[in-house]
Design an enzyme around this catalytic site. Structure first.
Site, mmCIF file in Angstrom:
data_model
loop_
_atom_site.group_PDB
_atom_site.id
_atom_site.type_symbol
_atom_site.label_atom_id
_atom_site.label_comp_id
_atom_site.label_asym_id
_atom_site.label_seq_id
_atom_site.Cartn_x
_atom_site.Cartn_y
_atom_site.Cartn_z
ATOM 1 N N GLY A 192 -8.082 -5.788 -21.709
ATOM 2 C CA GLY A 192 -7.029 -6.658 -21.614
ATOM 3 C C GLY A 192 -6.106 -6.073 -20.430
ATOM 4 O O GLY A 192 -6.217 -5.039 -19.902
ATOM 5 N N GLY A 218 0.770 -1.311 -0.065
ATOM 6 C CA GLY A 218 0.040 -0.077 0.046
ATOM 7 C C GLY A 218 0.891 1.199 0.069
ATOM 8 O O GLY A 218 0.347 2.434 0.423
ATOM 9 N N HIS A 249 1.124 0.640 -13.302
ATOM 10 C CA HIS A 249 1.553 -0.681 -13.579
ATOM 11 C C HIS A 249 3.301 -0.352 -13.639
ATOM 12 O O HIS A 249 3.621 0.767 -14.331
ATOM 13 C CB HIS A 249 1.507 -0.992 -14.885
ATOM 14 C CG HIS A 249 2.147 -2.486 -15.483
ATOM 15 N ND1 HIS A 249 2.045 -3.702 -15.079
ATOM 16 C CD2 HIS A 249 3.090 -2.555 -16.302
ATOM 17 C CE1 HIS A 249 2.694 -4.421 -15.489
ATOM 18 N NE2 HIS A 249 3.286 -3.691 -16.478
HETATM 19 C C1 GRF Z 1 3.533 -1.092 -7.464
HETATM 20 O O1 GRF Z 1 4.602 -1.547 -8.087
HETATM 21 C C2 GRF Z 1 2.464 -1.200 -8.517
HETATM 22 O O2 GRF Z 1 3.105 -0.519 -9.611
HETATM 23 C C3 GRF Z 1 2.172 -2.812 -8.976
HETATM 24 O O3 GRF Z 1 2.169 -3.301 -7.468
HETATM 25 C C4 GRF Z 1 3.043 -2.426 -6.832
HETATM 26 C C5 GRF Z 1 2.238 -2.045 -5.553
HETATM 27 O O4 GRF Z 1 3.017 -1.688 -4.519
HETATM 28 N N1 GRF Z 1 1.064 -2.676 -9.493
HETATM 29 P P1 GRF Z 1 2.425 -0.843 -3.193
HETATM 30 O O5 GRF Z 1 1.317 -1.918 -2.581
HETATM 31 O O6 GRF Z 1 1.591 0.519 -3.796
HETATM 32 O O7 GRF Z 1 3.355 -0.392 -2.209
#
Ligand code: GRF
Length: 198
Positions: free
Chosen positions: A147, A15, A113
């Site tokens: 997608g 988080g 992402h």
């Molecule tokens: C991040 O790298 C995000 O891009 C990916 O999962 C990770 C989540 O990290 N989808 P956090 O839980 O926000 O610390």
């Protein structure tokens, strides 16, 4: 501001992006207000941090639903409706969503992402970037469509790949960029939702 866009953040774990969004939304004039945090994982660390910030935080464990992903999402969707959520921000939500849920939140759901999409969709992006010998890596915020890791791009940030990088050191550098990028893109998405209200 009462017209701020009611936003839910969906997480599965740590988080840290949620933290960045909570901090940004505390700024005066930020167009989104985080009203709810949802997780499929009752152990997600972000749930406690959301509660500490005074935000409703709910876990809906996916495991009792077994293969019925839509049934799990229907419970999430009910929670979102009950909180009158207008925009959903996925922040490390580690489950692929069904076409039903994606369709229901079309144009109202964004995701972050850890790669420069369309390069490197999917998992383990940092290791794959190193394996491919890329010199530039980064992160992307996009609207969610059916997608996986596809959908119109709201914003991107790049970071250099250094000669001695490991997947972990690269992930840490990308994560810092994520924390700067996501609030900017959430603001952009909230402005879009706000315009559509009129
Ligand atoms: C991040 O790298 C995000 O891009 C990916 O999962 C990770 C989540 O990290 N989808 P956090 O839980 O926000 O610390």
């Amino acid at each position: 501001m009462s017209d701020r866009v009611r936003t839910a953040v969906m997480i599965s774990g740590r988080g840290s992006n949620l933290d960045a969004l909570i901090a940004a939304s505390a700024e005066p004039g930020f167009p989104a207000r985080i009203v709810q945090v949802l997780s499929n994982n009752p152990e997600a660390a972000g749930l406690a941090r959301a509660r500490a910030a005074g935000i409703e935080a709910l876990a809906v464990d996916h495991r009792p639903f077994k293969q019925d992903r839509e049934a799990h999402e229907r419970v999430l969707d009910q929670a979102l409706q009950a909180a009158r959520v207008e925009l959903v921000a996925l922040a490390g939500y580690m489950r692929v969503l069904t076409p039903w849920f994606v369709g229901r939140w079309a144009g109202r759901m964004i995701n972050i992402h850890p790669s420069l999409l369309p390069a490197f969709p999917g998992l383990h992006t940092h290791a794959r970037v190193l394996q491919a010998g890329c010199t530039i890596h980064g992160c992307t915020v996009h609207w969610v469509t059916e997608g996986v890791d596809a959908g119109p791009i709201l914003g991107q940030a790049d970071v250099p790949v250094l000669a001695d990088d490991t997947p972990d050191s690269l992930a840490a550098r990308v994560l810092q960029a994520e924390h700067r990028l996501y609030p900017q893109c959430l603001a952009k998405a909230a402005e879009a939702v706000r315009l559509r209200r009129a």
